[in-house]
Design a protein around this motif. Sequence first.
Motif, mmCIF file in Angstrom:
data_model
loop_
_atom_site.group_PDB
_atom_site.id
_atom_site.type_symbol
_atom_site.label_atom_id
_atom_site.label_comp_id
_atom_site.label_asym_id
_atom_site.label_seq_id
_atom_site.Cartn_x
_atom_site.Cartn_y
_atom_site.Cartn_z
ATOM 1 N N GLY A 32 0.980 -1.307 0.101
ATOM 2 C CA GLY A 32 -0.082 0.048 0.069
ATOM 3 C C GLY A 32 0.778 1.425 0.202
ATOM 4 N N VAL A 33 1.851 1.309 0.967
ATOM 5 C CA VAL A 33 2.851 2.422 0.990
ATOM 6 C C VAL A 33 3.420 2.447 -0.376
ATOM 7 N N VAL A 34 3.983 1.382 -1.047
ATOM 8 C CA VAL A 34 4.590 1.697 -2.447
ATOM 9 C C VAL A 34 3.574 2.030 -3.303
ATOM 10 N N ALA A 35 2.640 1.774 -3.383
ATOM 11 C CA ALA A 35 1.393 2.048 -4.454
ATOM 12 C C ALA A 35 1.215 3.458 -4.292
ATOM 13 N N LEU A 36 1.140 3.982 -3.063
ATOM 14 C CA LEU A 36 0.925 5.356 -2.694
ATOM 15 C C LEU A 36 1.929 6.275 -3.257
ATOM 16 N N MET A 37 3.271 5.721 -2.866
ATOM 17 C CA MET A 37 4.382 6.540 -3.337
ATOM 18 C C MET A 37 4.262 6.763 -4.915
ATOM 19 N N PHE A 38 3.969 5.715 -5.738
ATOM 20 C CA PHE A 38 4.107 5.665 -7.081
ATOM 21 C C PHE A 38 2.928 6.228 -7.726
ATOM 22 N N ALA A 39 1.770 6.665 -7.142
ATOM 23 C CA ALA A 39 0.329 7.177 -7.576
ATOM 24 C C ALA A 39 0.625 8.141 -8.538
ATOM 25 N N PRO A 40 -0.102 8.173 -9.654
ATOM 26 C CA PRO A 40 0.065 9.345 -10.393
ATOM 27 C C PRO A 40 -0.727 10.482 -10.162
ATOM 28 N N LYS A 41 -1.170 10.468 -9.071
ATOM 29 C CA LYS A 41 -1.929 11.767 -8.773
ATOM 30 C C LYS A 41 -1.423 12.560 -7.766
ATOM 31 N N LYS A 42 -1.788 13.914 -7.879
ATOM 32 C CA LYS A 42 -1.345 14.729 -6.641
ATOM 33 C C LYS A 42 -1.849 14.510 -5.493
ATOM 34 N N GLY A 43 -1.055 14.841 -4.397
ATOM 35 C CA GLY A 43 -1.370 14.529 -2.893
ATOM 36 C C GLY A 43 -2.717 14.834 -2.450
ATOM 37 N N GLU A 44 -3.070 16.193 -2.948
ATOM 38 C CA GLU A 44 -4.430 16.521 -2.629
ATOM 39 C C GLU A 44 -5.646 15.847 -3.288
ATOM 40 N N GLU A 45 -5.338 15.552 -4.615
ATOM 41 C CA GLU A 45 -6.322 14.604 -5.408
ATOM 42 C C GLU A 45 -6.580 13.383 -4.831
ATOM 43 N N ARG A 65 -5.859 12.323 -1.782
ATOM 44 C CA ARG A 65 -6.488 12.272 -0.295
ATOM 45 C C ARG A 65 -7.968 12.569 -0.458
ATOM 46 N N LYS A 66 -8.431 13.273 -1.476
ATOM 47 C CA LYS A 66 -9.695 13.325 -1.624
ATOM 48 C C LYS A 66 -10.338 12.094 -2.194
ATOM 49 N N ASP A 67 -9.587 11.442 -2.885
ATOM 50 C CA ASP A 67 -10.305 10.172 -3.627
ATOM 51 C C ASP A 67 -10.472 9.037 -2.445
ATOM 52 N N ILE A 68 -9.268 9.121 -1.511
ATOM 53 C CA ILE A 68 -9.198 8.001 -0.256
ATOM 54 C C ILE A 68 -10.476 8.414 0.559
ATOM 55 N N MET A 69 -10.727 9.905 0.893
ATOM 56 C CA MET A 69 -11.792 10.267 1.702
ATOM 57 C C MET A 69 -13.164 9.891 1.187
ATOM 58 N N ASP A 70 -13.499 9.828 -0.119
ATOM 59 C CA ASP A 70 -14.468 9.582 -0.929
ATOM 60 C C ASP A 70 -14.695 7.831 -0.671
ATOM 61 N N ARG A 71 -13.715 7.272 -0.902
ATOM 62 C CA ARG A 71 -13.777 5.864 -0.835
ATOM 63 C C ARG A 71 -14.229 5.301 0.695
ATOM 64 N N ILE A 72 -13.617 6.086 1.692
ATOM 65 C CA ILE A 72 -13.737 5.692 2.826
ATOM 66 C C ILE A 72 -15.426 6.173 3.300
ATOM 67 N N ILE A 73 -15.833 7.177 2.855
ATOM 68 C CA ILE A 73 -17.055 7.503 3.002
ATOM 69 C C ILE A 73 -18.039 6.584 2.215
ATOM 70 N N ASP A 74 -17.965 6.025 1.135
ATOM 71 C CA ASP A 74 -18.619 5.009 0.583
ATOM 72 C C ASP A 74 -18.720 3.671 1.362
ATOM 73 N N VAL A 75 -17.426 3.407 1.767
ATOM 74 C CA VAL A 75 -17.273 2.158 2.590
ATOM 75 C C VAL A 75 -18.383 2.237 3.768
#
Length: 69
Positions: free
Chosen positions: A21-34, A36-46
């Motif tokens: 998970g950490v490696v995937a986040l480090m190499f994610a092609p998105k900006k940090g703010e974007e 974090r927003k995607d992660i929060m949206d997913r948490i809310i959905d769950v």
Amino acid sequence: MKMCSLFAFTGGIIVGGVVGGVVALMFAPKKGEELRKDIMDRIIDVEKQLAENTVVCHEGHCKRGENVG
């Protein structure tokens, strides 16, 4: 399977998942703010899915759904 082997295997799975998970986040092609927003949206959905699918039993009466409580 010995209990010690089971704990070692389970620990390896957990550590591998965290490292992956950490490696995937480090190499994610998105900006940090974007990201974090995607992660929060997913948490809310769950959380919504858990609330909809939760079964609560109190004093022998079970309820299912968002209006549990």
